[in-house]
Every structure is written in structure tokens, then in C-alpha cells.
Write an enzyme that holds these catalytic residues in place. Sequence first.
Site, PDB file in Angstrom:
ATOM      1  N   ILE A 104      11.190   3.956   3.578  1.00  0.00           N
ATOM      2  CA  ILE A 104      11.083   5.020   4.577  1.00  0.00           C
ATOM      3  C   ILE A 104      12.346   5.903   4.598  1.00  0.00           C
ATOM      4  O   ILE A 104      13.431   5.442   4.963  1.00  0.00           O
ATOM      5  CB  ILE A 104      10.768   4.436   5.976  1.00  0.00           C
ATOM      6  CG1 ILE A 104       9.513   3.559   5.887  1.00  0.00           C
ATOM      7  CG2 ILE A 104      10.586   5.556   7.005  1.00  0.00           C
ATOM      8  CD1 ILE A 104       8.289   4.211   5.220  1.00  0.00           C
TER       9      ILE A 104
ATOM     10  N   GLY B  17      27.822  13.782 -24.226  1.00  0.00           N
ATOM     11  CA  GLY B  17      28.220  12.537 -23.548  1.00  0.00           C
ATOM     12  C   GLY B  17      28.595  12.738 -22.093  1.00  0.00           C
ATOM     13  O   GLY B  17      28.408  11.835 -21.265  1.00  0.00           O
TER      14      GLY B  17
ATOM     15  N   ALA C 226       0.834  -1.211   0.000  1.00  0.00           N
ATOM     16  CA  ALA C 226       0.000   0.000   0.000  1.00  0.00           C
ATOM     17  C   ALA C 226       0.865   1.257   0.000  1.00  0.00           C
ATOM     18  O   ALA C 226       1.580   1.528   0.962  1.00  0.00           O
ATOM     19  CB  ALA C 226      -0.921   0.019   1.214  1.00  0.00           C
TER      20      ALA C 226
ATOM     21  N   GLU D  92       3.910  18.938   3.320  1.00  0.00           N
ATOM     22  CA  GLU D  92       4.896  17.985   2.771  1.00  0.00           C
ATOM     23  C   GLU D  92       5.084  18.256   1.274  1.00  0.00           C
ATOM     24  O   GLU D  92       6.201  18.258   0.753  1.00  0.00           O
ATOM     25  CB  GLU D  92       4.400  16.554   3.005  1.00  0.00           C
ATOM     26  CG  GLU D  92       5.295  15.516   2.349  1.00  0.00           C
ATOM     27  CD  GLU D  92       4.974  14.076   2.759  1.00  0.00           C
ATOM     28  OE1 GLU D  92       4.131  13.865   3.652  1.00  0.00           O
ATOM     29  OE2 GLU D  92       5.588  13.171   2.176  1.00  0.00           O
TER      30      GLU D  92
HETATM   31  C1  LIG Z   1      13.008   7.055  -2.372  1.00  0.00           C
HETATM   32  C2  LIG Z   1      11.650   6.950  -1.756  1.00  0.00           C
HETATM   33  C3  LIG Z   1      11.406   7.563  -0.537  1.00  0.00           C
HETATM   34  C4  LIG Z   1      10.160   7.441   0.071  1.00  0.00           C
HETATM   35  N1  LIG Z   1       9.962   7.953   1.329  1.00  0.00           N
HETATM   36  C5  LIG Z   1       8.834   7.631   1.998  1.00  0.00           C
HETATM   37  C6  LIG Z   1       8.678   7.945   3.384  1.00  0.00           C
HETATM   38  O1  LIG Z   1       9.554   8.575   4.016  1.00  0.00           O
HETATM   39  N2  LIG Z   1       7.550   7.557   4.024  1.00  0.00           N
HETATM   40  C7  LIG Z   1       6.568   6.875   3.401  1.00  0.00           C
HETATM   41  O2  LIG Z   1       5.580   6.528   4.034  1.00  0.00           O
HETATM   42  N3  LIG Z   1       6.670   6.572   2.078  1.00  0.00           N
HETATM   43  C8  LIG Z   1       7.778   6.907   1.374  1.00  0.00           C
HETATM   44  N4  LIG Z   1       7.908   6.574   0.055  1.00  0.00           N
HETATM   45  C9  LIG Z   1       6.814   5.892  -0.616  1.00  0.00           C
HETATM   46  C10 LIG Z   1       6.146   6.727  -1.696  1.00  0.00           C
HETATM   47  O3  LIG Z   1       5.414   7.771  -1.146  1.00  0.00           O
HETATM   48  C11 LIG Z   1       5.308   5.750  -2.545  1.00  0.00           C
HETATM   49  O4  LIG Z   1       6.225   4.946  -3.256  1.00  0.00           O
HETATM   50  C12 LIG Z   1       4.361   6.463  -3.490  1.00  0.00           C
HETATM   51  O5  LIG Z   1       3.348   7.126  -2.780  1.00  0.00           O
HETATM   52  C13 LIG Z   1       3.732   5.503  -4.492  1.00  0.00           C
HETATM   53  O6  LIG Z   1       3.239   4.347  -3.876  1.00  0.00           O
HETATM   54  P1  LIG Z   1       3.628   2.898  -4.452  1.00  0.00           P
HETATM   55  O7  LIG Z   1       5.090   2.849  -4.594  1.00  0.00           O
HETATM   56  O8  LIG Z   1       2.972   1.866  -3.622  1.00  0.00           O
HETATM   57  O9  LIG Z   1       3.020   2.863  -5.908  1.00  0.00           O
HETATM   58  P2  LIG Z   1       1.530   2.400  -6.302  1.00  0.00           P
HETATM   59  O10 LIG Z   1       0.555   3.045  -5.411  1.00  0.00           O
HETATM   60  O11 LIG Z   1       1.523   0.916  -6.413  1.00  0.00           O
HETATM   61  O12 LIG Z   1       1.400   3.034  -7.762  1.00  0.00           O
HETATM   62  C14 LIG Z   1       1.885   2.398  -8.955  1.00  0.00           C
HETATM   63  C15 LIG Z   1       1.410   3.252 -10.143  1.00  0.00           C
HETATM   64  O13 LIG Z   1      -0.028   3.269 -10.167  1.00  0.00           O
HETATM   65  C16 LIG Z   1      -0.479   4.605 -10.187  1.00  0.00           C
HETATM   66  N5  LIG Z   1      -1.736   4.729  -9.449  1.00  0.00           N
HETATM   67  C17 LIG Z   1      -2.023   4.300  -8.180  1.00  0.00           C
HETATM   68  N6  LIG Z   1      -3.258   4.666  -7.833  1.00  0.00           N
HETATM   69  C18 LIG Z   1      -3.763   5.365  -8.890  1.00  0.00           C
HETATM   70  C19 LIG Z   1      -5.008   6.005  -9.157  1.00  0.00           C
HETATM   71  N7  LIG Z   1      -5.988   6.067  -8.230  1.00  0.00           N
HETATM   72  N8  LIG Z   1      -5.174   6.609 -10.364  1.00  0.00           N
HETATM   73  C20 LIG Z   1      -4.203   6.579 -11.281  1.00  0.00           C
HETATM   74  N9  LIG Z   1      -3.002   5.987 -11.104  1.00  0.00           N
HETATM   75  C21 LIG Z   1      -2.788   5.394  -9.923  1.00  0.00           C
HETATM   76  C22 LIG Z   1       0.627   5.400  -9.483  1.00  0.00           C
HETATM   77  O14 LIG Z   1       0.549   6.775  -9.828  1.00  0.00           O
HETATM   78  C23 LIG Z   1       1.855   4.704 -10.043  1.00  0.00           C
HETATM   79  O15 LIG Z   1       2.141   5.216 -11.319  1.00  0.00           O
HETATM   80  C24 LIG Z   1       9.131   6.734  -0.588  1.00  0.00           C
HETATM   81  C25 LIG Z   1       9.383   6.146  -1.829  1.00  0.00           C
HETATM   82  C26 LIG Z   1      10.615   6.230  -2.400  1.00  0.00           C
HETATM   83  C27 LIG Z   1      10.856   5.505  -3.696  1.00  0.00           C
END
Ligand SMILES: Cc1cc2nc3c(=O)[nH]c(=O)nc-3n(C[C@H](O)[C@H](O)[C@H](O)COP(=O)(O)OP(=O)(O)OC[C@H]3O[C@@H](n4cnc5c(N)ncnc54)[C@H](O)[C@@H]3O)c2cc1C
Length: 382
Positions: free
Chosen positions: A158, A341, A131, A243
Site C-alpha cells: 500500500i 558503466g 489478490a 488513476e
Molecule cells: C510499489 C507498489 C505499490 C503499490 N501500491 C498499491 C496501492 O497503493 N494500493 C493497492 O491496492 N495496491 C498497490 N499495489 C499493488 C499492485 O497494484 C499489484 O501488485 C498489481 O495490481 C498486480 O497484482 P499482484 O501483485 O497480485 O500480481 P498478480 O495478480 O499475482 O499477477 C502476477 C502476474 O500474472 C499476470 N496476470 C494476472 N492476471 C492475468 C490475466 N487475467 N491475464 C494475463 N496475465 C495475468 C500479471 O499481469 C502478472 O504478470 C502496489 C504494488 C507495488 C509493487
Amino acid sequence: MERMAIFNEDHESFRTTVRRFCEERVAPNQEAWADEHRVPPEIWREAGGLGLLCAWLPEEYGGTGTDIRFDLVVCEELARIGATGPGFPLHSLIVAPYIAEFGGDALKQRLLPAMARGEKIGAIAMTEPGAGSDLAGIRTMAVPYGDGWRINGQKTFITNGHNADIIIVACITDPGKGAHGISLIIVESGTPGFSRGRNLRKMGQHAQDTAELFFDDVIVPGDNLLGEAGKGFIYMMEGLPQERLVATLLCQGRAEAALATTIAYTADRRAFGKRIIDFQNTRFKLAEMQAQIMAGRAFCDQLVMACLSKRLSAVDAAAGKLWHSEMLGRVVDECVQLHGGYGYMMEYPITRAYVDARIERIYGGTSEIMKEVIARDIVKHL
Ligand SMILES: Cc1cc2nc3c(=O)[nH]c(=O)nc-3n(C[C@H](O)[C@H](O)[C@H](O)COP(=O)(O)OP(=O)(O)OC[C@H]3O[C@@H](n4cnc5c(N)ncnc54)[C@H](O)[C@@H]3O)c2cc1C
């Protein structure tokens, strides 16, 4: 174009301190920290000693008792040097506000001054393997245990996760109630049952630690609950505009830095008997980017003003993050192209800026989710 008058003389004099710290203590260490995928805790304490952390906090908790502008200066200066760590913006402007706003007195006394001094590092753990965008789908559970809570579950991606001493964990406390059953509970490092997984290897932002976190029968006191049980989702929705403002500011600063380094590069590099900057294509590309950056600056400053007067809406913040993260993506791509490059060689700042920028369209809410937030508002007003 002159900037909107957001910062006063005090902020500008503070900027001098921050800039010196960034140039002398952060920039020269970026490569070493990138190799380690984290920054040493001493740099946090050094920054705390200079007043660079959580400066907005009330004086009783070690801040200036003013507003977030000192902390925004820190964000701007970190972006200016293309730093990817330390994660001060998240610590000062995202984690500390939840504790200050929703924590009880004892908790605030115990955690906030230590955060301002850089002795304790903060993180917020919402995302789980199953999630991310759909936060209501989290599965980490907290059940009442004595006067406190027992937590089981897992978080991933995180930021500050590997170094963090204080982690705000989004937990389900009332299953079956969906978003209305989520609470925010603090877990501190060293609590039995709390462990960290890998410090994740990412495409970019290498000086920033990003970790998996595990909670296996972690027992915390009742005081560690932020605000009321079941209101965590509402608190997160309230916290997200700030944020996203922080993300917006960082994107703007990174875009400005990418353009500056590209102007310098193209003024120096020669081909066909001319400087690269003397080709019309280069000049036009630079001009296009300059115009986007000027528009971005005006938009950014407007959002900061709205935030300072407590009028920053979720929709405004989503639009800011969407526009700026996409703008940054376009700018770094064009800048790499103008480097030829060399723009593909990791020792060039623009190459690092390019890989570091990619995440901005994903974390803190993806571009698609930002569009959803904006579109829902459009439809609501039909
Ligand atoms: C380097 C890094 C640092 C982070 N830091 C934190 C942190 O400190 N704390 C924390 O809690 N999280 C953190 N995150 C998590 C980040 O916020 C999530 O990765 C992000 O919100 C997307 O969630 P997901 O990776 O589960 O992608 P998913 O929710 O699985 O999404 C996959 C794709 O589906 C699309 N999608 C999903 N739902 C919809 C919709 N309703 N309509 C259209 N498209 C949709 C998304 O836009 C995406 O393109 C971090 C992530 C990274 C990579």
C-alpha cells in the site's frame, strides 16, 4: 512540437511555485528520504500550505474549486525531478476523489480540508497477499457492527501506507456476491485493531513508503462507508481511469527527464576523441527516443483533454498506461546503455530512473491487465 493548450497562465504561474518547491525542498532530500524509505510528514504540511495538495477540491474543502490541472502540474514537476516520494499524486488525485464523490457531508468536512492542508495523508488499500490483479478475490471482511462496521483482514503493497492517516479499504461486505459484495470503507490511523506491518523494501521508488496493513476487529462508524454497500467494485472501476491517467503522466514526465539527463551526459562524455553524442548510434538512439516522447506527449495531452471533459474511457486510460509505461521502460533502458558503466552506478540519476521505472508496468494494473481491458473492448465490437 508545441504542447496542446491544456494549461493556462494560472497553471503556468502555479508551476513556478511547484518547481521551486520540488527543486528546493524535494530534490535535495531524495537521498535522505530514500534511506528512510519515507518522507517526513512536515513536507506534506509545507506542500499543503502552498496549495499543492488536492487543489481540484471545491473551495469549501480547501481547494481551488476548479479542475485537476493544478494537481497534474504537481505530478509533472515531481516526475521532472525524478522524485519517488512524497506520494502527492495518489493522495490528491486518487484517494481524495473517492471521498469527495462518495463520502457523506460530515466525513468530507472532517477529512478533505485536512488532506488539502497536508495534515492527513491518504492511501487506498485494495491489494492483498492473495489478490492483486483479481480484485474480486479479496478476503478482507467488514461485517455490520452496531451502526458501523467491524473489519478483519490484511492488505499489502500500500503506497503511502506507512504514513497514511486515512485509508480507503476495499472490503467484502456481502460474501458470495463476488465483485458485487465489495464496499469501500475508511479506516483512520489510531483506530484500535489497525496496525501496520513492514515498510516494504523495494527494488526502486525508495523515497515512497509502501506498507502492509492489518485489520484485527477494527470498528469504524457507519459514516466511514463510501457510497453504498456492495458498490465498491463499481466505484473502483470508475476511479481507475483517472488513476491510470496519473500513472501515464508520471511515465511521460519520467521519460522526458531520462532523455534530458542522457542528452546532457552524452554531450559531455568523450570517447575516441569525440563526444558520445557525436557517434551516429547515439544520435539515432536519441532521435528515436525523442520521437517516442513526442508521440507520448501528444497521447498524454489527448487523454488529459478527455478527462477534463469527462470523456476518459476505461479503454483509453488502459491504452495510455500500457503505452507510456512500456515506452518509459524502453527509454530508461536505452539511456542506461548510453551512460556506459556509469549508468549502473546508483549515484547517477539515470540508474535510479531505471530501477524506479520498473514498477510502472505492474502497479495500478499490470500491462497484461491493460491489454485485457483493451482486447475485451475489441472483441465486444466484433
Ligand atoms: C510499489 C507498489 C505499490 C503499490 N501500491 C498499491 C496501492 O497503493 N494500493 C493497492 O491496492 N495496491 C498497490 N499495489 C499493488 C499492485 O497494484 C499489484 O501488485 C498489481 O495490481 C498486480 O497484482 P499482484 O501483485 O497480485 O500480481 P498478480 O495478480 O499475482 O499477477 C502476477 C502476474 O500474472 C499476470 N496476470 C494476472 N492476471 C492475468 C490475466 N487475467 N491475464 C494475463 N496475465 C495475468 C500479471 O499481469 C502478472 O504478470 C502496489 C504494488 C507495488 C509493487
